[in-house]
Scaffold this motif. Structure first.
Motif, mmCIF file in Angstrom:
data_model
loop_
_atom_site.group_PDB
_atom_site.id
_atom_site.type_symbol
_atom_site.label_atom_id
_atom_site.label_comp_id
_atom_site.label_asym_id
_atom_site.label_seq_id
_atom_site.Cartn_x
_atom_site.Cartn_y
_atom_site.Cartn_z
ATOM 1 N N GLY A 118 3.699 -6.169 19.115
ATOM 2 C CA GLY A 118 4.237 -7.158 19.872
ATOM 3 C C GLY A 118 6.033 -7.313 19.881
ATOM 4 N N ILE A 119 6.432 -7.519 21.133
ATOM 5 C CA ILE A 119 8.019 -7.337 21.482
ATOM 6 C C ILE A 119 8.590 -8.711 21.757
ATOM 7 N N TYR A 120 9.498 -9.204 21.288
ATOM 8 C CA TYR A 120 10.205 -10.651 21.586
ATOM 9 C C TYR A 120 11.736 -10.379 21.372
ATOM 10 N N THR A 121 12.379 -11.222 22.221
ATOM 11 C CA THR A 121 13.618 -11.120 22.448
ATOM 12 C C THR A 121 14.030 -12.709 21.890
ATOM 13 N N ASN A 122 15.319 -12.768 21.228
ATOM 14 C CA ASN A 122 15.797 -14.156 20.969
ATOM 15 C C ASN A 122 16.356 -15.097 22.030
ATOM 16 N N GLU A 123 15.815 -16.127 22.148
ATOM 17 C CA GLU A 123 16.296 -17.068 23.388
ATOM 18 C C GLU A 123 17.679 -17.528 23.269
ATOM 19 N N PHE A 124 18.310 -17.663 21.869
ATOM 20 C CA PHE A 124 19.457 -18.044 21.892
ATOM 21 C C PHE A 124 20.480 -17.059 20.721
ATOM 22 N N PRO A 125 20.563 -15.862 21.182
ATOM 23 C CA PRO A 125 21.165 -14.816 20.269
ATOM 24 C C PRO A 125 22.681 -15.216 20.055
ATOM 25 N N SER A 126 22.989 -14.570 18.936
ATOM 26 C CA SER A 126 24.219 -14.681 18.414
ATOM 27 C C SER A 126 24.937 -13.252 17.969
ATOM 28 N N THR A 127 26.240 -13.116 18.491
ATOM 29 C CA THR A 127 26.846 -11.752 18.099
ATOM 30 C C THR A 127 27.208 -11.701 16.796
ATOM 31 N N LYS A 128 27.254 -12.866 15.927
ATOM 32 C CA LYS A 128 27.590 -12.966 14.688
ATOM 33 C C LYS A 128 26.145 -12.684 13.734
ATOM 34 N N GLU A 129 24.927 -12.979 14.132
ATOM 35 C CA GLU A 129 23.917 -12.790 13.393
ATOM 36 C C GLU A 129 23.308 -11.388 13.748
ATOM 37 N N GLY A 130 23.498 -10.925 15.142
ATOM 38 C CA GLY A 130 22.701 -9.553 15.352
ATOM 39 C C GLY A 130 21.316 -9.487 15.269
ATOM 40 N N GLN A 131 20.705 -10.719 15.735
ATOM 41 C CA GLN A 131 19.121 -10.629 15.840
ATOM 42 C C GLN A 131 18.656 -10.940 17.216
ATOM 43 N N ASP A 132 18.431 -9.735 18.062
ATOM 44 C CA ASP A 132 18.384 -9.855 19.332
ATOM 45 C C ASP A 132 16.869 -9.408 19.977
#
Length: 257
Positions: free
Chosen positions: A173-187
């Motif tokens: 499965g492939i998923y994308t972060n609804e509220f990504p953060s450039t600091k956390e880097g979990q996209d």
């Protein structure tokens, strides 16, 4: 390695209305119990989930993380659900919040339980060709470069098409972060489901399959292209804990047709 606050996603297990304009998301929470109170934590989280998160859109599965700096932590995953269902969430059930406060929170490390993220499931990029029961997952989280979302999803689609043609029984499965953060880097997250640990040592031959479908040397070019759109990633192994979960690990892939 950037910190991963995964509360994903993490699994497309319920069919949602095809007529709805909404899309499917998951809520994930990272929980780290006090190492001296693990038995109390597990007793409390199991009872909570089985009472308040035992069906429907707010059903919950719990996973134990077995590698990396977060070894021993638990991932609490609610969903799949539509955003509109949050207006009538389990927090509105009598006693829900008090039960969490009294029987779960006291056994968590300070600051744990406040790391929440929401992940969108991409059916067109994922492969769920058969029914199965979740046991183990290899969870890969990628940090996408700014402005490279479209390029990354296009590359993911190429891999999807190779598996659909050359390895139709592979499940991921492939998923994308609804509220990504450039600091956390979990996209972007890619989850592979497997039953036995021997799977981790197998050669799944994606390079050969990719070259067969796209031409000699195309896999090397794919890797170069992928490095151009990402800043790196992290992989964790999550083990499903049915004893702590509110719902089973059964995935009915046929319902997604």
């Amino acid at each position: 390695m950037r910190k991963l606050l995964f509360t994903i996603f993490l699994l497309p297990l319920l069919v949602m209305s095809q007529e709805s304009a909404e899309y499917v998301v998951f809520e994930n929470d990272l929980l780290t119990p006090n190492p001296t109170q693990i038995s109390q934590f597990e007793k409390g989280i199991a009872a909570h989930n089985k009472k308040y998160h035992n069906d429907g859109a707010h059903g919950v599965r719990v996973y134990w993380i077995s590698n990396g700096p977060r070894t021993g932590s638990y991932m609490w995953v609610m969903g799949p659900f539509l955003w509109s269902s949050m207006d009538n969430g389990p927090a509105q059930k009598e006693g829900h919040d008090a039960d969490w406060r009294d029987n779960v929170s006291p056994y968590l490390m300070p600051g744990s339980g406040f790391e929440t993220s929401y992940w969108k499931f991409h059916a067109n990029l994922s492969r769920f060709p058969k029914n199965f029961t979740i046991k183990n997952m290899a969870v890969n989280i990628w940090d996408l470069k700014r402005g490279k979302y479209k390029e990354a999803t296009a590359l993911a689609k190429k891999v999807h098409d190779v598996y659909a043609e050359k390895a139709p029984n592979e499940t991921f499965g492939i998923y994308t972060n609804e509220f990504p953060s450039t600091k956390e880097g979990q996209d972007m997250a890619v989850i592979s489901f497997f039953e036995k640990s021997a799977w981790l040592g197998e050669d799944h031959s994606i390079a050969k399959k990719y070259n067969e479908m796209n031409g000699a040397g195309s896999w090397d070019q794919f890797l170069k292209d992928w490095m151009e759109v990402t800043n790196g990633g992290v992989t964790e192994i999550w083990m499903y804990r049915p004893d702590l979960s509110g719902i089973s690990g059964d995935v009915k892939a046929a319902a997604r047709q």
